[in-house]
Design a protein around this motif. Structure first.
Motif, short mmCIF file in Angstrom:
data_model
loop_
_atom_site.label_atom_id
_atom_site.label_comp_id
_atom_site.label_asym_id
_atom_site.label_seq_id
_atom_site.Cartn_x
_atom_site.Cartn_y
_atom_site.Cartn_z
N PHE A 28 0.86 -1.13 -0.06
CA PHE A 28 -0.03 0.02 0.05
C PHE A 28 0.73 1.20 0.02
CE2 PHE A 28 -2.43 -3.46 1.86
CZ PHE A 28 -3.40 -3.41 1.27
N ALA A 29 1.01 2.01 -1.09
CA ALA A 29 1.70 2.87 -1.17
C ALA A 29 1.14 4.34 -0.64
CB ALA A 29 2.30 3.36 -2.70
N ASN A 30 0.07 4.53 -0.56
CA ASN A 30 -0.89 5.60 -0.23
C ASN A 30 -2.24 5.20 -0.24
OD1 ASN A 30 -1.59 5.87 -2.79
ND2 ASN A 30 0.30 7.08 -3.36
N ASN A 31 -2.99 6.24 -0.12
CA ASN A 31 -4.53 5.99 -0.07
C ASN A 31 -5.00 5.25 -1.01
OD1 ASN A 31 -4.30 6.96 2.73
ND2 ASN A 31 -5.53 8.82 2.25
N THR A 32 -4.62 5.60 -2.29
CA THR A 32 -5.13 5.12 -3.58
C THR A 32 -4.37 3.86 -4.31
OG1 THR A 32 -4.02 6.72 -4.80
CG2 THR A 32 -6.32 7.16 -3.98
N TRP A 33 -3.32 3.56 -3.80
CA TRP A 33 -2.45 3.08 -4.99
C TRP A 33 -2.09 1.64 -3.90
CZ3 TRP A 33 2.08 0.26 -4.94
CH2 TRP A 33 2.46 -0.30 -6.36
N ALA A 34 -2.51 0.34 -4.49
CA ALA A 34 -2.15 -0.79 -3.79
C ALA A 34 -1.74 -1.93 -4.86
CB ALA A 34 -3.45 -1.24 -2.76
C1 LIG Z 1 0.24 6.87 -5.10
O1 LIG Z 1 1.30 6.10 -5.17
C2 LIG Z 1 1.59 5.75 -6.28
C3 LIG Z 1 2.54 4.70 -6.60
O2 LIG Z 1 3.80 5.04 -5.70
C4 LIG Z 1 1.94 7.06 -7.37
O3 LIG Z 1 2.09 6.74 -8.53
C5 LIG Z 1 0.58 7.73 -7.02
O4 LIG Z 1 1.28 9.23 -7.75
C6 LIG Z 1 0.48 8.17 -5.51
N1 LIG Z 1 -0.69 9.12 -5.49
C7 LIG Z 1 -0.81 10.01 -4.83
C8 LIG Z 1 -2.11 10.68 -4.67
O5 LIG Z 1 0.09 10.17 -3.76
#
Ligand SMILES: *[C@@H]1O[C@H](CO)[C@@H](O)[C@H](O)[C@H]1NC(C)=O
Ligand SMILES: *[C@@H]1O[C@H](CO)[C@@H](O)[C@H](O)[C@H]1NC(C)=O
Length: 113
Positions: A28-34
């Motif tokens: 889970f990189a952040n709230n939206t990316w997994a």
């Molecule tokens: C969430 O993480 C992904 C992968 O690292 C990245 O590409 C994306 O820009 C990030 N989105 C936000 C809103 O930080």
């Protein structure tokens, strides 16, 4: 000379100790990316992978499907896909509850220098 696969098949035929397990690595990189990575293992031998973009299993051996028919495998993939989507959503919804504290100890760090 026996390859590790032949040895495993022999163990299976002889009813020797064998375990099958599935590994799941969720990032889970952040709230939206997994991203979910999955693999299936027969003891130390990887026999399944998981294509996370399409949500399909990768069969690494000709016998990786075991006794399952193509139709049964498709049903299993559907189950795993639904599970992974649900799991990802649950974690993202509860991200604040899951926050872990990472302890940093300058004393231990200094001792190891
Ligand atoms: C969430 O993480 C992904 C992968 O690292 C990245 O590409 C994306 O820009 C990030 N989105 C936000 C809103 O930080
Ligand atoms: C799997 O298939 C083999 C060969 O067709 C059969 O002998 C065996 O009983 C089957 N095992 C299960 C658990 O269905």
């Amino acid at each position: 000379l026996l390859s590790s696969e032949m040895l495993l098949l022999l163990l299976l035929l002889l009813g020797g100790p064998t375990s099958f397990y599935l590994k799941q690595i969720s990032t889970f990189a952040n709230n939206t990316w997994a991203q979910n990575q999955g693999s299936g293992w027969l003891d130390d031998l990887q026999i399944h992978g998981w294509e996370s973009d399409s949500g399909t299993a990768i069969f690494l051996k000709p016998w990786s499907k075991g006794n399952f028919s193509d139709e049964e495998m498709t049903e299993l993939e559907d189950l795993f896909r639904a599970y992974l989507i649900g799991f990802t959503r649950e974690v993202q919804d509860r991200v604040n509850e899951f926050q872990l504290e990472c302890e940093y100890s300058p004393v231990i760090w200094r001792e190891s220098q």
